[in-house]
Motif scaffolding. Structure first.
Motif, PDB file in Angstrom:
ATOM      1  N   PRO A 265      40.634  47.985  51.238  1.00  0.00           N
ATOM      2  CA  PRO A 265      41.376  48.530  50.086  1.00  0.00           C
ATOM      3  C   PRO A 265      42.426  47.564  49.553  1.00  0.00           C
ATOM      4  CG  PRO A 265      41.373  50.069  51.940  1.00  0.00           C
ATOM      5  CD  PRO A 265      40.854  48.778  52.456  1.00  0.00           C
ATOM      6  N   GLU A 266      42.967  46.734  50.423  1.00  0.00           N
ATOM      7  CA  GLU A 266      43.989  45.768  50.020  1.00  0.00           C
ATOM      8  C   GLU A 266      43.660  44.425  50.646  1.00  0.00           C
ATOM      9  OE1 GLU A 266      46.505  46.157  47.969  1.00  0.00           O
ATOM     10  OE2 GLU A 266      46.331  48.332  47.655  1.00  0.00           O
ATOM     11  N   ASP A 267      43.855  43.361  49.892  1.00  0.00           N
ATOM     12  CA  ASP A 267      43.583  41.997  50.350  1.00  0.00           C
ATOM     13  C   ASP A 267      44.857  41.169  50.150  1.00  0.00           C
ATOM     14  OD1 ASP A 267      42.577  39.516  50.938  1.00  0.00           O
ATOM     15  OD2 ASP A 267      41.201  39.409  49.249  1.00  0.00           O
ATOM     16  N   PRO A 268      45.838  41.314  51.061  1.00  0.00           N
ATOM     17  CA  PRO A 268      47.141  40.668  50.843  1.00  0.00           C
ATOM     18  C   PRO A 268      47.065  39.164  50.649  1.00  0.00           C
ATOM     19  CG  PRO A 268      47.255  42.239  52.649  1.00  0.00           C
ATOM     20  CD  PRO A 268      45.812  42.114  52.287  1.00  0.00           C
ATOM     21  N   GLY A 269      46.117  38.515  51.317  1.00  0.00           N
ATOM     22  CA  GLY A 269      46.022  37.061  51.180  1.00  0.00           C
ATOM     23  C   GLY A 269      45.112  36.612  50.069  1.00  0.00           C
ATOM     24  N   GLY A 270      44.501  37.553  49.358  1.00  0.00           N
ATOM     25  CA  GLY A 270      43.511  37.197  48.356  1.00  0.00           C
ATOM     26  C   GLY A 270      44.070  36.414  47.190  1.00  0.00           C
ATOM     27  N   ARG A 271      45.227  36.809  46.727  1.00  0.00           N
ATOM     28  CA  ARG A 271      45.796  36.141  45.554  1.00  0.00           C
ATOM     29  C   ARG A 271      46.072  34.673  45.841  1.00  0.00           C
ATOM     30  NH1 ARG A 271      48.069  40.949  46.331  1.00  0.00           N
ATOM     31  NH2 ARG A 271      47.814  42.571  44.742  1.00  0.00           N
ATOM     32  N   GLU A 272      46.520  34.389  47.078  1.00  0.00           N
ATOM     33  CA  GLU A 272      46.822  33.013  47.429  1.00  0.00           C
ATOM     34  C   GLU A 272      45.545  32.223  47.732  1.00  0.00           C
ATOM     35  OE1 GLU A 272      48.323  35.679  48.885  1.00  0.00           O
ATOM     36  OE2 GLU A 272      50.121  35.534  47.640  1.00  0.00           O
ATOM     37  N   ALA A 273      44.585  32.887  48.406  1.00  0.00           N
ATOM     38  CA  ALA A 273      43.361  32.196  48.802  1.00  0.00           C
ATOM     39  C   ALA A 273      42.456  31.919  47.608  1.00  0.00           C
ATOM     40  CB  ALA A 273      42.616  33.029  49.847  1.00  0.00           C
ATOM     41  N   GLN A 274      42.388  32.850  46.672  1.00  0.00           N
ATOM     42  CA  GLN A 274      41.530  32.719  45.490  1.00  0.00           C
ATOM     43  C   GLN A 274      42.298  33.248  44.279  1.00  0.00           C
ATOM     44  OE1 GLN A 274      38.485  31.395  45.133  1.00  0.00           O
ATOM     45  NE2 GLN A 274      38.145  30.883  47.266  1.00  0.00           N
ATOM     46  N   PRO A 275      43.204  32.453  43.709  1.00  0.00           N
ATOM     47  CA  PRO A 275      44.072  32.970  42.624  1.00  0.00           C
ATOM     48  C   PRO A 275      43.293  33.534  41.445  1.00  0.00           C
ATOM     49  CG  PRO A 275      44.816  30.812  43.386  1.00  0.00           C
ATOM     50  CD  PRO A 275      43.495  31.058  44.044  1.00  0.00           C
ATOM     51  N   GLN A 276      42.070  33.036  41.203  1.00  0.00           N
ATOM     52  CA  GLN A 276      41.336  33.483  40.022  1.00  0.00           C
ATOM     53  C   GLN A 276      40.863  34.932  40.106  1.00  0.00           C
ATOM     54  OE1 GLN A 276      40.393  31.217  42.198  1.00  0.00           O
ATOM     55  NE2 GLN A 276      38.187  31.217  42.606  1.00  0.00           N
ATOM     56  N   ILE A 277      40.904  35.538  41.305  1.00  0.00           N
ATOM     57  CA  ILE A 277      40.391  36.908  41.400  1.00  0.00           C
ATOM     58  C   ILE A 277      41.362  37.926  40.815  1.00  0.00           C
ATOM     59  CG2 ILE A 277      39.066  36.335  43.475  1.00  0.00           C
ATOM     60  CD1 ILE A 277      41.010  37.979  45.109  1.00  0.00           C
ATOM     61  N   GLY A 278      42.643  37.578  40.734  1.00  0.00           N
ATOM     62  CA  GLY A 278      43.610  38.500  40.168  1.00  0.00           C
ATOM     63  C   GLY A 278      43.810  39.734  41.036  1.00  0.00           C
ATOM     64  N   ASP A 279      44.450  40.747  40.462  1.00  0.00           N
ATOM     65  CA  ASP A 279      44.757  41.956  41.209  1.00  0.00           C
ATOM     66  C   ASP A 279      43.543  42.841  41.441  1.00  0.00           C
ATOM     67  OD1 ASP A 279      47.362  41.354  41.601  1.00  0.00           O
ATOM     68  OD2 ASP A 279      48.131  42.571  39.956  1.00  0.00           O
ATOM     69  N   PHE A 280      42.539  42.708  40.590  1.00  0.00           N
ATOM     70  CA  PHE A 280      41.412  43.645  40.625  1.00  0.00           C
ATOM     71  C   PHE A 280      40.744  43.646  42.001  1.00  0.00           C
ATOM     72  CE2 PHE A 280      37.048  45.034  39.574  1.00  0.00           C
ATOM     73  CZ  PHE A 280      37.351  46.209  38.915  1.00  0.00           C
ATOM     74  N   GLU A 281      40.236  42.499  42.427  1.00  0.00           N
ATOM     75  CA  GLU A 281      39.568  42.441  43.725  1.00  0.00           C
ATOM     76  C   GLU A 281      40.565  42.409  44.874  1.00  0.00           C
ATOM     77  OE1 GLU A 281      36.565  39.426  43.788  1.00  0.00           O
ATOM     78  OE2 GLU A 281      35.507  40.278  42.071  1.00  0.00           O
ATOM     79  N   ALA A 282      41.768  41.911  44.634  1.00  0.00           N
ATOM     80  CA  ALA A 282      42.774  41.926  45.690  1.00  0.00           C
ATOM     81  C   ALA A 282      43.159  43.343  46.087  1.00  0.00           C
ATOM     82  CB  ALA A 282      44.022  41.156  45.248  1.00  0.00           C
ATOM     83  N   LYS A 283      42.878  44.313  45.214  1.00  0.00           N
ATOM     84  CA  LYS A 283      43.136  45.716  45.512  1.00  0.00           C
ATOM     85  C   LYS A 283      41.861  46.477  45.873  1.00  0.00           C
ATOM     86  CE  LYS A 283      47.401  46.100  42.836  1.00  0.00           C
ATOM     87  NZ  LYS A 283      48.095  46.767  41.721  1.00  0.00           N
ATOM     88  N   GLY A 284      40.834  45.726  46.262  1.00  0.00           N
ATOM     89  CA  GLY A 284      39.618  46.363  46.746  1.00  0.00           C
ATOM     90  C   GLY A 284      38.720  46.939  45.675  1.00  0.00           C
ATOM     91  N   LYS A 285      38.935  46.579  44.428  1.00  0.00           N
ATOM     92  CA  LYS A 285      38.108  47.093  43.335  1.00  0.00           C
ATOM     93  C   LYS A 285      37.036  46.057  43.005  1.00  0.00           C
ATOM     94  CE  LYS A 285      41.734  49.995  41.340  1.00  0.00           C
ATOM     95  NZ  LYS A 285      42.448  50.100  42.606  1.00  0.00           N
ATOM     96  N   VAL A 286      35.772  46.459  43.138  1.00  0.00           N
ATOM     97  CA  VAL A 286      34.659  45.525  43.002  1.00  0.00           C
ATOM     98  C   VAL A 286      33.790  45.942  41.826  1.00  0.00           C
ATOM     99  CG1 VAL A 286      32.662  44.523  44.156  1.00  0.00           C
ATOM    100  CG2 VAL A 286      34.707  45.092  45.478  1.00  0.00           C
ATOM    101  N   PRO A 287      33.529  45.046  40.867  1.00  0.00           N
ATOM    102  CA  PRO A 287      32.735  45.397  39.681  1.00  0.00           C
ATOM    103  C   PRO A 287      31.229  45.353  39.956  1.00  0.00           C
ATOM    104  CG  PRO A 287      33.501  43.142  39.501  1.00  0.00           C
ATOM    105  CD  PRO A 287      34.087  43.685  40.775  1.00  0.00           C
ATOM    106  N   ILE A 288      30.697  46.422  40.533  1.00  0.00           N
ATOM    107  CA  ILE A 288      29.259  46.446  40.824  1.00  0.00           C
ATOM    108  C   ILE A 288      28.484  47.045  39.653  1.00  0.00           C
ATOM    109  CG2 ILE A 288      29.681  46.615  43.307  1.00  0.00           C
ATOM    110  CD1 ILE A 288      28.655  49.522  43.136  1.00  0.00           C
ATOM    111  N   ASP A 289      27.173  46.784  39.630  1.00  0.00           N
ATOM    112  CA  ASP A 289      26.303  47.266  38.556  1.00  0.00           C
ATOM    113  C   ASP A 289      25.960  48.741  38.780  1.00  0.00           C
ATOM    114  OD1 ASP A 289      26.277  44.782  37.369  1.00  0.00           O
ATOM    115  OD2 ASP A 289      24.479  44.116  38.433  1.00  0.00           O
ATOM    116  N   TRP A 290      26.931  49.605  38.537  1.00  0.00           N
ATOM    117  CA  TRP A 290      26.749  51.030  38.813  1.00  0.00           C
ATOM    118  C   TRP A 290      25.634  51.628  37.965  1.00  0.00           C
ATOM    119  CZ3 TRP A 290      28.003  54.161  42.569  1.00  0.00           C
ATOM    120  CH2 TRP A 290      27.870  55.537  42.380  1.00  0.00           C
ATOM    121  N   GLY A 291      25.542  51.197  36.725  1.00  0.00           N
ATOM    122  CA  GLY A 291      24.505  51.735  35.850  1.00  0.00           C
ATOM    123  C   GLY A 291      23.116  51.435  36.371  1.00  0.00           C
ATOM    124  N   LYS A 292      22.909  50.216  36.837  1.00  0.00           N
ATOM    125  CA  LYS A 292      21.594  49.857  37.372  1.00  0.00           C
ATOM    126  C   LYS A 292      21.319  50.597  38.679  1.00  0.00           C
ATOM    127  CE  LYS A 292      20.085  45.747  36.687  1.00  0.00           C
ATOM    128  NZ  LYS A 292      19.863  44.279  36.722  1.00  0.00           N
TER     129      LYS A 292
END
Length: 389
Positions: free
Chosen positions: A291-318
């Protein structure tokens, strides 16, 4: 006692820690003889979780009982036991349903379920990458081993986590004899998922990864490797299945999935499985997502808050359109470990084929470094706190 301790991101030290003691009549103390480094340990090692400095690592543990509490009945001093990474009480609502991975008693935070040794957000329990370990509710949690335990520790220790976890992935995916199964991730858990699918009689098992040494291990059990640097898994699978896709699939990578250049994309493997698995197929997800990725912002700055907060953009429609089903979560190890133990004892399974290194505990810092960098040949590391191996 000596123990492998987290001292900050990518910093493990072997230090002296107080010996554990009996704190409850149902406790036992186990002398750890064999303990594994797990891919889940690397999330904490890299500083990607809330794992506290000073905590002892290690949730894949096997050893010999040296002391038992006054209420312990089944375990005797001298027995060899392997310990599920889930710490469970055996009597709460979840445990009664067989969901020991979501025990309500051992997790002190009322809004959370599930506990484990040496694991972030899974209770206060110390890990077993140490000379000794306290085991709560030992009669329930410890799985007793037979006379061959001492000489076959490298096989039986896999029952603590990765063998049941890989098996759980295939259970959630509904793998049956004759199925065509695709597995993303050729780390230890992915290899165990492939092994479990083979044991279940799957007709074809594809394993997708970037690491050639791990893909070679998959070939050893008859799985078909797909090197994603050279091949598109979707094209390979479509061609082999007349465009229908695999019957089912297993996600064994988790939220740090990445492309060959190292760019992280937590949705990468999930979306690939949705694409590669047929209409109405099932997907089992045992790769760790948080649910939370505290080191994500530092390890991969390009991911932003979205994935660092456990939110993953999957192809739900498919996913919806294809009528697929997804099962997720940590494995309830006790659901499977007894039957898998008996496969090992009967010579039908030998999960130690994934092991590349057996080292004394003192070499834990170097072992973590090599394993974290996915260095050639470092597929699975066993540590021996008693100096054996």
């Amino acid at each position: 006692m000596k123990a492998a301790v987290f001292e900050g991101p990518r910093n493990v030290a072997v230090e002296e820690k107080p010996d554990p003691r009996i704190e409850h009549p149902c406790d036992a103390i186990v002398k750890i003889t064999t303990t594994n480094i797990c891919g889940s340990d690397l999330h904490m090692y890299e500083g990607r979780t809330s794992f506290e400095k000073g905590r002892i690592f290690g949730h894949e543990n096997l050893g010999q009982v040296i002391e038992v509490g006054s209420a312990v009945r089944k375990l005797k001093v001298g027995m060899y036991v392997v310990l599920p990474f889930n710490i469970a009480c055996g009597f709460c609502k979840q445990c009664e349903r067989g969901l020991t991975n979501y025990c309500l008693t051992m997790q002190p935070e009322p809004s959370v379920a599930g506990a484990a040794y040496g694991f972030a957000d899974m209770g206060p329990y110390q890990g077993g990458q140490a000379e000794f370990l306290r085991v709560p509710y030992a009669d329930f949690n410890a799985l007793r081993l037979g006379e061959d335990a001492e000489e076959r520790q490298a096989d039986y220790v896999m029952l603590a986590d990765i063998f049941p976890t890989g098996y759980h992935a295939t259970e959630m995916a509904g793998v049956k004899p004759g199925d065509q199964t695709v597995i993303y991730g050729a780390g230890p858990v992915g290899l165990m998922a492939a092994y479990s699918a083979v044991i279940k009689g799957a007709g074809r098992v594809w394993v997708c990864d970037f690491h050639t040494d791990r893909l070679r291990k998959a070939e050893e059990i008859g799985a078909m490797p797909i090197d994603m640097r050279e091949q598109d898994p979707g094209e390979v699978i479509k061609e082999a299945t007349l465009g229908l896709g695999a019957d089912n699939g297993c996600e064994c990578v988790g939220y740090q999935a990445h492309d060959p250049s190292g760019h992280e994309d937590a949705s990468r493997t999930m979306n690939s499985l949705i694409e590669n698995v047929r209409f109405t197929g099932c997907i089992g997800v045992v790769g760790v997502f948080v649910p939370e990725d505290p080191g994500g912002r530092e390890a991969q700055p390009q991911i932003g808050d979205f994935e660092a907060k456990g939110k993953v953009p999957i192809d739900w429609g498919k996913l919806w359109f294809k009528g697929q089903k997804i099962g997720t979560g940590q494995a309830p190890v006790k659901r499977y470990n007894r039957r898998l133990r008996d496969l090992i004892a009967g010579g039908k399974a030998k999960p130690s084929w994934v092991v590349s290194h057996e080292l004394p505990l003192d070499q834990a810092p170097d072992a973590y470094d090599h394993f974290d960098r996915r260095d050639e040949g470092w597929t699975k590391v066993i540590l021996h706190p008693d100096g054996s191996g």
